[in-house]
Write an enzyme that holds these catalytic residues in place. Sequence first.
Site, PDB file in Angstrom:
ATOM      1  N   LYS A 122      10.695  15.264  24.515  1.00  0.00           N
ATOM      2  CA  LYS A 122      11.051  15.121  23.401  1.00  0.00           C
ATOM      3  C   LYS A 122      12.689  14.456  22.461  1.00  0.00           C
ATOM      4  CE  LYS A 122      12.208  19.726  24.351  1.00  0.00           C
ATOM      5  NZ  LYS A 122      11.326  20.721  25.149  1.00  0.00           N
ATOM      6  N   THR A 123      12.969  14.831  23.744  1.00  0.00           N
ATOM      7  CA  THR A 123      14.976  13.618  23.488  1.00  0.00           C
ATOM      8  C   THR A 123      14.066  12.607  23.159  1.00  0.00           C
ATOM      9  OG1 THR A 123      15.766  15.251  24.398  1.00  0.00           O
ATOM     10  CG2 THR A 123      16.809  13.312  23.905  1.00  0.00           C
ATOM     11  N   GLU A 166      14.348  17.215  17.267  1.00  0.00           N
ATOM     12  CA  GLU A 166      14.218  17.996  18.144  1.00  0.00           C
ATOM     13  C   GLU A 166      13.791  19.741  18.210  1.00  0.00           C
ATOM     14  OE1 GLU A 166      15.060  18.196  23.017  1.00  0.00           O
ATOM     15  OE2 GLU A 166      15.962  16.290  22.133  1.00  0.00           O
TER      16      GLU A 166
END
Length: 460
Positions: A122-123, A166
């Site tokens: 995600k990051t 995110e």
Amino acid sequence: MYHIDFNKPNHVHFIGIGGISMSGLAEILLERGFTVSGSDAHESELTKMLEHNGAQVFYGQKAENIIEGIDVVVYTAAIHPDNPEYMAAEAKGIPMLSRADFLGQIMRNYKESIAIAGTHGKTTTTSMVTQILMDAKADPTVTVGGMLDVIGGNIRVGGDKLFVMEACEYTNSFLSFFPTIEVILNIEADHLDFFKDLDDIRNSFREFAKLLPEDGTLIINSDIENYQEIYKDLTCKVVAVGSDPEKSHYSAANVTFGATACATYDLYVDGVKTDTITLGVPGMHNVYNSLAAIAAADEVGISLEDIKKGLLSYSGTHRRFEKKGELNGVTIIDDYAHHPQEIEATLSTAKNYPHREVWCVFQPHTYSRTKSLFDEFAEALSMADHVVLADIYAARETDTLGISSQMLAEKIASLGTDAYFLSTFDEIEKFILEKCIHGDLLITMGAGDIVKVGENLLSK
């Protein structure tokens, strides 16, 4: 539910305003002309910055901090109903929103909101999209779970057209959001202190997909098992990305790796070679992260030329295969990996990175995760030449569940990999100084404070 309207700025109070996420949300409101107040336990650089920008910050959480004129109160998950400010706001009948609900309300004020979800990646993917949009001068507002140099932190306040975030599945917080574009990178067993099992997690991602409007877009990894189930019967647009060109709108082929394990690959769109992409970050897993970033950027009208430039200029987020330095010819890398799939991806990346032998200093994160994925952790970590385990980082947990790093070291050793358990960082640092030699690659790994080991070694 109370709605935040950027066209009608009012007074918002944050309980716990000094946190990295809450302070960023407060900053967005200050930029939009809202009156902002809040409280935190101690003064910090973040609270001083907010005060400089016009927020009223109280130190210590007290009922009298709920001053006249507050229109809505925002609180974090760490705030309980017996908190004096929470009780005071409730007694006065002031509307209250959790941080996740408030973030969802903020999203509704943007023309396009991109929410990037998945068990891992995600990051990095949020950061890739951010870099592309920044390089293309698209002026996004961004909230990301890591420190990103291109925006000088984890929050950026931009225009009102594009919001990039995110979206974490833990405690189902991502079900409070209002995205117009969603990215689902992968769905694996994790956070089993909250979710019952993988089916429960898949159900949450299905509910996440349902949040999209009819004219929204779901970008999903076609390598997810039975990925069609996630969007079955939904009317939104679906864009698949993944390793199989027959199932994916965007896919990669002919992947090669440069001297520092950064990939170059042929981009295929609907099975036809379209261009060649070169990444500025290492690892095969980032090839698939980049496909999702390409799809998201394409959806909001960014040209392929600008996408290519952004992906090449993206050099990583802090704590994601981040080179910290060199000591006596030993390269020290730090990585946030704390799930078996992430560990496997990081150690696979290391295989393509210059090295003699790979040393992995791993700090397991939470007893529940270590116990539920014990065999998978051992298997993934055994990819290193040598493994050194620190004590488990308990985070929010107090029950050891009868699990320990010593047990994990013994399991790894039984698989034929050199493995050790050392209970303190001092012991680990002394051991590394004795054992690592010129040409070795040392990776400190985990979601806790294991990064200090590499930093301490480099400061010696």
